[in-house]
Design a protein around this motif. Structure first.
Motif, PDB file in Angstrom:
ATOM      1  N   LEU A  63       2.492   6.265  -8.277  1.00 48.45           N
ATOM      2  CA  LEU A  63       1.679   7.217  -7.519  1.00 48.45           C
ATOM      3  C   LEU A  63       2.204   7.315  -6.089  1.00 48.45           C
ATOM      4  CD1 LEU A  63      -1.867   6.025  -8.661  1.00 48.45           C
ATOM      5  CD2 LEU A  63      -0.689   8.082  -9.442  1.00 48.45           C
ATOM      6  N   LEU A  64       2.061   8.503  -5.509  1.00 50.00           N
ATOM      7  CA  LEU A  64       2.341   8.717  -4.095  1.00 50.00           C
ATOM      8  C   LEU A  64       1.004   8.709  -3.366  1.00 50.00           C
ATOM      9  CD1 LEU A  64       5.002  11.588  -4.307  1.00 50.00           C
ATOM     10  CD2 LEU A  64       5.413   9.171  -3.821  1.00 50.00           C
ATOM     11  N   GLU A  65       0.734   7.637  -2.671  1.00 49.63           N
ATOM     12  CA  GLU A  65      -0.563   7.509  -2.010  1.00 49.63           C
ATOM     13  C   GLU A  65      -0.614   8.308  -0.709  1.00 49.63           C
ATOM     14  OE1 GLU A  65      -2.288   3.767   0.111  1.00 49.63           O
ATOM     15  OE2 GLU A  65      -2.917   3.680  -1.990  1.00 49.63           O
ATOM     16  N   GLU A  66       0.514   8.349  -0.012  1.00 46.42           N
ATOM     17  CA  GLU A  66       0.557   9.038   1.277  1.00 46.42           C
ATOM     18  C   GLU A  66       1.986   9.473   1.560  1.00 46.42           C
ATOM     19  OE1 GLU A  66      -0.131   8.018   6.050  1.00 46.42           O
ATOM     20  OE2 GLU A  66      -0.705   6.578   4.499  1.00 46.42           O
ATOM     21  N   CYS A  67       2.161  10.697   2.048  1.00 44.84           N
ATOM     22  CA  CYS A  67       3.475  11.181   2.483  1.00 44.84           C
ATOM     23  C   CYS A  67       3.302  12.014   3.744  1.00 44.84           C
ATOM     24  CB  CYS A  67       4.146  12.052   1.409  1.00 44.84           C
ATOM     25  SG  CYS A  67       4.796  11.151  -0.007  1.00 44.84           S
ATOM     26  N   VAL A  68       4.176  11.797   4.701  1.00 42.36           N
ATOM     27  CA  VAL A  68       4.175  12.621   5.911  1.00 42.36           C
ATOM     28  C   VAL A  68       5.617  12.993   6.242  1.00 42.36           C
ATOM     29  CG1 VAL A  68       2.091  11.566   6.848  1.00 42.36           C
ATOM     30  CG2 VAL A  68       4.322  10.637   7.470  1.00 42.36           C
TER      31      VAL A  68
END
Length: 335
Positions: free
Chosen positions: A184-189
């Motif tokens: 899973l990708l929990e957070e991307c910026v």
């Protein structure tokens, strides 16, 4: 127990195939199984959709004829290989499949594979052995991120993208002999610096524990999975720090593929319906409703040992030509 188990001779390797002329070979080794499968040129670009049990090829190569050679070499205790003890035999069985679509849709090609071993003298079922039980431990996992080409068949040759075009971003965790893992990708910026700092100019892409926020303002989305341990983000390039290099920073999570909640999810926005959808099971899309507010973590007692996290920041710098400061229509992405 294992030393006793493998003091035996291989009886046979059985392949129940739908076509007698399929070009593959099965080797039942002492501790593992090795399958080589020559596939047609049409399947070469879909190599990631070839499976032995739930494992993708350990190696894959393209032959001079244009055909592909997929090799699966895995421990008999991995890849969801089933073991059965009957009479004087230990039988390991699994399936060799080509799945153009994710489950529950059936495989387009499927072959049953079986390795049969003679049961060693004096063998005792493990559950009858004193002190037999389960043990838990923690170890490092290997995570990956990369930019893919337009066909999703290999790494991108450039990290220069026209404004508004789509950027395929691949992330995965090495499955190896672990229990099944969901990536899973929990957070991307997006940021203008290779390391996240308090002064970094950032653009949120994935927020709120797995909500693809950029899909609501743009057209970014997740692509269907080819395997639970990998995820494909189809990110539309956006107006952010034009003329500068842009870095994508993501927090990756390896999780139980059977368990979803508001903290463990992959949600994207479907503009046709105006609703959020759970990538892996649309029937549970109610878990995505918090994407428009706040997916607050639940209060828990102690440490949640079921989750393994890894924050990937500037993991790999791909070869690319930096964007000219006069060019306001291209974005350079680095991972």
């Amino acid at each position: 127990v294992m030393s006793l188990l493998w003091q035996c001779a291989i009886v046979l390797a059985v392949v129940a195939a739908s076509a007698a002329n399929e070009d593959f070979n099965v080797d039942c080794e002492k501790h593992s199984i090795k399958v080589t499968w020559k596939v047609s040129p049409e399947l070469v670009e879909h190599a990631a959709r070839l499976f032995l049990g739930h494992c993708v090829p350990s190696t894959f190569s393209v032959l001079p004829t244009g055909e592909g050679m997929a090799t699966f070499h895995y421990n008999l205790n991995g890849c969801a290989i089933k073991k059965r003890v009957t009479g004087k035999k230990h039988i390991y069985s699994t399936s060799l499949t080509y799945r153009p679509n994710r489950k529950p849709k059936p495989a387009a090609i499927s072959h049953h594979i079986k390795c049969v071993y003679i049961r060693p003298e004096g063998w005792i079922p493990p559950f009858l052995i004193p002190a037999y039980g389960s043990a838990e431990g923690h170890g490092g996992l290997v995570f990956h991120m990369a930019l893919l080409n337009e066909d999703l068949t290999g790494l991108a040759k450039s990290s220069l993208f026209p404004l508004g075009s789509f950027i395929p971003i691949w992330a995965a965790v090495d499955q190896k002999d672990h229990q099944p893992l969901l990536l899973l990708l929990e957070e991307c910026v997006a940021a203008t610096t290779p390391e996240l700092q308090s002064a970094s100019l950032v653009y949120p892409i994935i927020t709120n524990k797995g909500c693809l926020a950029d899909g609501k303002t743009g057209n970014s989305r997740f692509l269907p999975r080819y395997h639970p341990s990998a995820i494909l983000l189809y990110l539309q390039s956006f107006k952010f720090a034009l003329g500068e290099e842009v870095y994508i920073h993501c927090k990756l999570v390896a999780w139980d593929p059977e368990v979803f909640d508001i903290e463990k999810k992959a949600c994207h926005y479907i503009k046709e319906t105006g609703e959020w959808e759970l990538l892996d099971d649309p029937s549970q899309s109610d878990l995505c409703k918090c994407c428009d507010s706040s997916c607050k973590p639940r209060l828990k007692r102690g440490v949640d040992s079921g989750i393994l996290r890894h924050f990937i920041s500037s993991l790999t710098k791909l070869s690319a030509v930096p964007v000219s400061t006069q060019n306001s229509q291209d974005v350079t992405i680095w991972l």
